[in-house]
Design an enzyme around this catalytic site. Structure first.
Site, PDB file in Angstrom:
ATOM      1  N   ARG A  78       0.819  -1.207   0.000  1.00  0.00           N
ATOM      2  CA  ARG A  78       0.000   0.000   0.000  1.00  0.00           C
ATOM      3  C   ARG A  78       0.861   1.270   0.000  1.00  0.00           C
ATOM      4  NH1 ARG A  78      -2.764  -2.942  -0.301  1.00  0.00           N
ATOM      5  NH2 ARG A  78      -4.409  -3.431   1.151  1.00  0.00           N
ATOM      6  N   LYS A 196      10.236  -3.331 -32.423  1.00  0.00           N
ATOM      7  CA  LYS A 196       9.450  -3.089 -31.195  1.00  0.00           C
ATOM      8  C   LYS A 196       8.866  -1.679 -31.117  1.00  0.00           C
ATOM      9  CE  LYS A 196      13.331  -2.638 -27.986  1.00  0.00           C
ATOM     10  NZ  LYS A 196      13.991  -3.283 -26.850  1.00  0.00           N
ATOM     11  N   SER A 276      -7.130  -5.157 -10.989  1.00  0.00           N
ATOM     12  CA  SER A 276      -7.378  -5.401 -12.420  1.00  0.00           C
ATOM     13  C   SER A 276      -6.439  -4.580 -13.304  1.00  0.00           C
ATOM     14  CB  SER A 276      -8.839  -5.122 -12.773  1.00  0.00           C
ATOM     15  OG  SER A 276      -9.227  -3.838 -12.340  1.00  0.00           O
ATOM     16  N   LEU A 305     -13.142  -8.930  -3.098  1.00  0.00           N
ATOM     17  CA  LEU A 305     -12.642  -7.683  -2.506  1.00  0.00           C
ATOM     18  C   LEU A 305     -12.484  -6.598  -3.562  1.00  0.00           C
ATOM     19  CD1 LEU A 305      -9.998  -8.803   0.148  1.00  0.00           C
ATOM     20  CD2 LEU A 305     -12.461  -8.470   0.393  1.00  0.00           C
ATOM     21  N   HIS A 306     -12.587  -6.993  -4.842  1.00  0.00           N
ATOM     22  CA  HIS A 306     -12.435  -6.006  -5.925  1.00  0.00           C
ATOM     23  C   HIS A 306     -13.780  -5.914  -6.663  1.00  0.00           C
ATOM     24  CE1 HIS A 306     -10.524  -3.532  -8.844  1.00  0.00           C
ATOM     25  NE2 HIS A 306      -9.923  -4.446  -9.601  1.00  0.00           N
ATOM     26  N   TYR A 350     -18.040  -1.009   1.202  1.00  0.00           N
ATOM     27  CA  TYR A 350     -17.465   0.016   2.087  1.00  0.00           C
ATOM     28  C   TYR A 350     -15.967  -0.224   2.237  1.00  0.00           C
ATOM     29  CZ  TYR A 350     -21.843   2.198   3.119  1.00  0.00           C
ATOM     30  OH  TYR A 350     -22.998   2.907   2.972  1.00  0.00           O
ATOM     31  N   HIS A 352     -11.811   1.270   1.256  1.00  0.00           N
ATOM     32  CA  HIS A 352     -11.002   1.392   0.036  1.00  0.00           C
ATOM     33  C   HIS A 352      -9.528   1.438   0.411  1.00  0.00           C
ATOM     34  CE1 HIS A 352      -9.552   2.747  -3.873  1.00  0.00           C
ATOM     35  NE2 HIS A 352     -10.674   2.224  -4.336  1.00  0.00           N
ATOM     36  N   ARG A 361     -17.501   8.145  -7.426  1.00  0.00           N
ATOM     37  CA  ARG A 361     -18.256   7.255  -8.329  1.00  0.00           C
ATOM     38  C   ARG A 361     -19.567   6.832  -7.648  1.00  0.00           C
ATOM     39  NH1 ARG A 361     -13.705   2.811  -9.221  1.00  0.00           N
ATOM     40  NH2 ARG A 361     -13.763   3.029  -6.956  1.00  0.00           N
ATOM     41  N   THR A 399     -11.329  -0.706   9.613  1.00  0.00           N
ATOM     42  CA  THR A 399     -11.115  -0.137   8.282  1.00  0.00           C
ATOM     43  C   THR A 399     -10.579   1.293   8.360  1.00  0.00           C
ATOM     44  OG1 THR A 399     -12.147   0.500   6.213  1.00  0.00           O
ATOM     45  CG2 THR A 399     -13.602   0.451   8.100  1.00  0.00           C
ATOM     46  N   LYS A 400      -9.649   1.592   7.469  1.00  0.00           N
ATOM     47  CA  LYS A 400      -9.099   2.961   7.432  1.00  0.00           C
ATOM     48  C   LYS A 400     -10.067   3.900   6.732  1.00  0.00           C
ATOM     49  CE  LYS A 400      -4.330   1.332   7.451  1.00  0.00           C
ATOM     50  NZ  LYS A 400      -4.603  -0.085   7.132  1.00  0.00           N
ATOM     51  N   ASP A 407     -18.928   0.188  -5.646  1.00  0.00           N
ATOM     52  CA  ASP A 407     -19.757  -1.014  -5.728  1.00  0.00           C
ATOM     53  C   ASP A 407     -20.964  -0.965  -4.804  1.00  0.00           C
ATOM     54  OD1 ASP A 407     -18.015  -2.349  -7.574  1.00  0.00           O
ATOM     55  OD2 ASP A 407     -16.605  -2.546  -5.927  1.00  0.00           O
ATOM     56  N   ARG A 433     -13.909  -1.556 -17.384  1.00  0.00           N
ATOM     57  CA  ARG A 433     -12.500  -1.538 -16.989  1.00  0.00           C
ATOM     58  C   ARG A 433     -11.570  -1.666 -18.215  1.00  0.00           C
ATOM     59  NH1 ARG A 433     -10.173  -1.017 -11.863  1.00  0.00           N
ATOM     60  NH2 ARG A 433     -11.808   0.529 -11.890  1.00  0.00           N
TER      61      ARG A 433
HETATM   62  N1  CMX Z   1     -15.796  -4.178   6.406  1.00  0.00           N
HETATM   63  C1  CMX Z   1     -15.118  -4.771   7.423  1.00  0.00           C
HETATM   64  N2  CMX Z   1     -13.789  -4.698   7.584  1.00  0.00           N
HETATM   65  C2  CMX Z   1     -13.122  -3.949   6.691  1.00  0.00           C
HETATM   66  C3  CMX Z   1     -13.749  -3.274   5.652  1.00  0.00           C
HETATM   67  C4  CMX Z   1     -15.139  -3.421   5.505  1.00  0.00           C
HETATM   68  N3  CMX Z   1     -15.821  -2.856   4.508  1.00  0.00           N
HETATM   69  N4  CMX Z   1     -12.812  -2.617   4.938  1.00  0.00           N
HETATM   70  C5  CMX Z   1     -11.639  -2.885   5.515  1.00  0.00           C
HETATM   71  N5  CMX Z   1     -11.821  -3.693   6.587  1.00  0.00           N
HETATM   72  C6  CMX Z   1     -10.799  -4.279   7.440  1.00  0.00           C
HETATM   73  C7  CMX Z   1      -9.827  -5.082   6.588  1.00  0.00           C
HETATM   74  O1  CMX Z   1     -10.352  -6.365   6.268  1.00  0.00           O
HETATM   75  C8  CMX Z   1      -8.617  -5.095   7.461  1.00  0.00           C
HETATM   76  O2  CMX Z   1      -8.819  -6.068   8.464  1.00  0.00           O
HETATM   77  P1  CMX Z   1      -7.598  -6.991   8.992  1.00  0.00           P
HETATM   78  O3  CMX Z   1      -6.645  -6.046   9.634  1.00  0.00           O
HETATM   79  O4  CMX Z   1      -8.255  -7.938   9.916  1.00  0.00           O
HETATM   80  O5  CMX Z   1      -7.012  -7.657   7.768  1.00  0.00           O
HETATM   81  C9  CMX Z   1      -8.665  -3.722   8.132  1.00  0.00           C
HETATM   82  O6  CMX Z   1     -10.027  -3.258   8.022  1.00  0.00           O
HETATM   83  C10 CMX Z   1      -7.773  -2.683   7.467  1.00  0.00           C
HETATM   84  O7  CMX Z   1      -8.096  -2.630   6.083  1.00  0.00           O
HETATM   85  P2  CMX Z   1      -7.906  -1.283   5.239  1.00  0.00           P
HETATM   86  O8  CMX Z   1      -6.460  -0.956   5.266  1.00  0.00           O
HETATM   87  O9  CMX Z   1      -8.865  -0.266   5.676  1.00  0.00           O
HETATM   88  O10 CMX Z   1      -8.374  -1.751   3.779  1.00  0.00           O
HETATM   89  P3  CMX Z   1      -7.547  -2.524   2.680  1.00  0.00           P
HETATM   90  O11 CMX Z   1      -6.801  -1.522   1.895  1.00  0.00           O
HETATM   91  O12 CMX Z   1      -6.774  -3.655   3.267  1.00  0.00           O
HETATM   92  O13 CMX Z   1      -8.713  -3.158   1.805  1.00  0.00           O
HETATM   93  C11 CMX Z   1     -10.775  -3.182   0.653  1.00  0.00           C
HETATM   94  C12 CMX Z   1      -9.495  -2.374   0.946  1.00  0.00           C
HETATM   95  C13 CMX Z   1     -11.587  -2.434  -0.407  1.00  0.00           C
HETATM   96  C14 CMX Z   1     -10.375  -4.553   0.094  1.00  0.00           C
HETATM   97  C15 CMX Z   1     -11.581  -3.337   1.960  1.00  0.00           C
HETATM   98  O14 CMX Z   1     -11.995  -2.059   2.401  1.00  0.00           O
HETATM   99  C16 CMX Z   1     -12.774  -4.253   1.819  1.00  0.00           C
HETATM  100  O15 CMX Z   1     -12.610  -5.473   1.970  1.00  0.00           O
HETATM  101  N6  CMX Z   1     -14.008  -3.692   1.535  1.00  0.00           N
HETATM  102  C17 CMX Z   1     -15.172  -4.492   1.285  1.00  0.00           C
HETATM  103  C18 CMX Z   1     -15.107  -5.107  -0.106  1.00  0.00           C
HETATM  104  C19 CMX Z   1     -15.318  -4.032  -1.167  1.00  0.00           C
HETATM  105  O16 CMX Z   1     -16.250  -3.242  -1.108  1.00  0.00           O
HETATM  106  N7  CMX Z   1     -14.459  -4.054  -2.208  1.00  0.00           N
HETATM  107  C20 CMX Z   1     -14.616  -3.170  -3.360  1.00  0.00           C
HETATM  108  C21 CMX Z   1     -13.561  -2.076  -3.447  1.00  0.00           C
HETATM  109  C22 CMX Z   1     -13.714  -1.267  -4.727  1.00  0.00           C
HETATM  110  C23 CMX Z   1     -13.347  -2.094  -5.925  1.00  0.00           C
HETATM  111  O17 CMX Z   1     -12.178  -2.503  -6.064  1.00  0.00           O
HETATM  112  O18 CMX Z   1     -14.221  -2.410  -6.739  1.00  0.00           O
END
Ligand code: CMX
Length: 470
Positions: A78, A196, A276, A305-306, A350, A352, A361, A399-400, A407, A433
């Site tokens: 990251r 090339k 992607s 997750l994506h 939720y 990112h 978006r 989550t941060k 989505d 995409r």
């Molecule tokens: N619900 C619960 N927990 C969440 C969360 C959510 N929506 N988003 C992050 N967290 C958790 C992570 O799983 C992580 O937990 P661990 O420490 O136990 O591993 C912690 O919070 C820290 O994560 P982060 O640094 O905030 O987020 P990442 O950069 O690791 O992940 C993402 C980003 C999008 C994968 C994550 O927020 C997530 O899983 N969201 C839900 C799935 C989602 O909506 N994905 C679509 C993203 C957009 C896209 O690509 O299309």
């Protein structure tokens, strides 16, 4: 369309420093009053871009642009700067900018099919590739070129038709895109030993062919898996989104077509580090063709997750509705959110990896809903979740980013217009995409981007590096 050999020689001329503009395709077009096509414009632009990068690297190539911590190596890399992506840059607070334009700005400046309506995604493709806003005539020509190249080879039709309905639409999508490799001008040129410097011209042809064929692939998968297997014909004089909507079976609904234009525009590009985009770029760096590279990217998009989060969101919302009904209180939503979190699941839609605010978006889709379907019960539910979820996720403390991403909203819009089969939703994301990642594929080949190969270490080796003993 100019013959490939003419374009190749024109490009070779343009590669010379300060190529004579008077001899270029673009100049010929300007001087005859005809606007240049996208390919003509690229032939004009790329030599200067190559020189720009050379000059930057010569002047500043050894400048340190960041440092890497051990946590970043274990934490999904990251924030590490190490990729070049021209089409868009993502700001954590503000969201995406496509070649410097925010989403509301591109909604204003890109050509449209309907006065005051949504932008044509063909225009965004042009913008991502060139950095320039195309004219309505240029976009129309691009739409026509895409429609003209839309037909699928028989073996691809056969592969899709023989896929079992139980195979997820994204797996079918990736199979079909891989199978288009048989058509790759890029691979054929490479096999013939092309210089090339000219590879990008073949990459361009493949990218246009590939984008052109995606509505036919998506339409066929959708009609096979969920409907009667009959796929309508492309209309050669219509825009890309209309044709996609038509092949899905929704061409008669003008609002759905407008939604398709918005959807394809905003899901296209989100800088280079997402799974992607990064995958397509990485696989392309080995000089795998645009078909093989995009198929790899689509496999990444298929992850929950994506891109598959759009399917997960809809299922999660429908489960909430099934358990509690449409008339839900904020307290009930709060409990449902905690149940999800306490079960060790993520709240889909939720969070990112980069964003720290509501995704623009999401906002663009919310505005579309406010305009077209303000009273729809599922839209109201999505809005209500938006009131509650950020507080719960903040309290949960992991989550941060407690705010909704792209989505979180897309599924309910599709539900409203009758595209109710949520396992198909990520395919639409994938079509969009392609419009974002293939421009960078072409640019990568034009600027001669090298094979990508970052360094990895074992845990033992990292421990040694940071002078730690177990
Ligand atoms: N619900 C619960 N927990 C969440 C969360 C959510 N929506 N988003 C992050 N967290 C958790 C992570 O799983 C992580 O937990 P661990 O420490 O136990 O591993 C912690 O919070 C820290 O994560 P982060 O640094 O905030 O987020 P990442 O950069 O690791 O992940 C993402 C980003 C999008 C994968 C994550 O927020 C997530 O899983 N969201 C839900 C799935 C989602 O909506 N994905 C679509 C993203 C957009 C896209 O690509 O299309």
């Amino acid at each position: 369309m100019p013959a490939p050999s003419r374009i190749a020689s024109s490009f070779a001329r343009a590669q010379r420093p300060l190529a004579s503009f008077a001899r270029s395709a673009a100049f010929r077009a300007y001087s005859t009053g005809k606007e240049p096509t996208l390919k003509e414009r690229l032939i004009e632009i790329f030599p200067a871009e190559i020189e720009k990068i050379k000059a930057l690297r010569k002047a500043k190539g050894s400048t340190v642009i960041g440092e890497v911590t051990l946590d970043q190596a274990y934490g999904g890399m990251r924030g590490i700067k190490g990729l070049v992506w021209e089409g868009s840059v993502l700001d954590a607070e503000e969201g995406i900018r496509f070649r410097g334009y925010t989403i509301p700005e591109i909604q204003k400046v890109l050509p449209k099919a309907v006065e005051g309506g949504e932008p044509l995604p063909e225009g965004l493709f042009w913008l991502l590739l060139t950095g320039e806003i195309p004219s309505a005539t240029q976009v129309k020509a691009l739409s026509a070129e895409l429609a003209a190249r839309a037909d699928l080879p028989a073996h691809v039709i056969d592969l899709i038709d023989r896929s079992p309905a139980s195979l997820h639409p994204m797996a079918q999508f990736s199979i079909a895109v891989n199978a288009l490799e048989s058509e790759s001008a890029f691979t054929k040129a490479y096999e013939k030993g092309v210089n090339k410097k000219e590879l990008w011209l073949h990459a361009y042809e493949d990218a246009i062919d590939l984008i052109a064929k995606l509505p036919a692939i998506a339409g066929r998968i959708y009609r096979n898996v969920f409907k009667d297997g009959k796929v309508a014909e492309i209309e050669k004089d219509k825009d890309y989104s209309y044709n996609l909507a038509k092949l899905l079976g929704f061409g008669d609904n003008k609002e759905f077509v407008e939604l398709t234009r918005l959807y394809l525009t905003i899901h296209s590009d989100h800088e280079g580090g997402n799974v992607s985009a990064h995958t397509t770029h990485l696989v392309g760096s080995a000089l795998s063709s645009p078909f093989l590279s995009l198929a790899a990217g689509l496999n990444g998009l298929a992850g929950p997750l994506h891109g598959r989060a759009n399917q997960e969101v809809l299922e999660w919302i429908l489960e909430l509705k099934a358990n509690i009904g449409s008339d839900v209180t904020n307290e009930q939503i709060e409990k449902y959110l905690w149940d999800t979190l306490n079960a060790g699941r993520v709240v889909p839609g939720y969070g990112h990896a980069v964003l720290r605010k509501t995704d623009p978006r999401y906002t663009a889709q919310r505005e579309f809903a406010l305009k077209h379907l303000p009273d729809y019960d599922l839209f109201k539910l999505v809005s209500q979740i938006y009131e509650v979820a950020p507080k719960v996720l903040t309290k949960h403390g992991k989550t941060k980013n407690p705010w909704p991403n792209v989505d979180s909203h897309s599924g309910v819009l599709l539900q409203y217009y009758g595209l109710t089969e949520e396992s198909f939703y990520t395919v639409l994301f994938g079509v969009s995409r392609a419009l974002g990642v293939l421009p960078q594929y072409i640019i990568d080949r034009a600027v001669g981007a090298p094979i990508e190969r970052p360094k990895s270490f074992s845990t033992e080796a990292y421990a040694k590096l940071v002078k730690y003993e177990f």
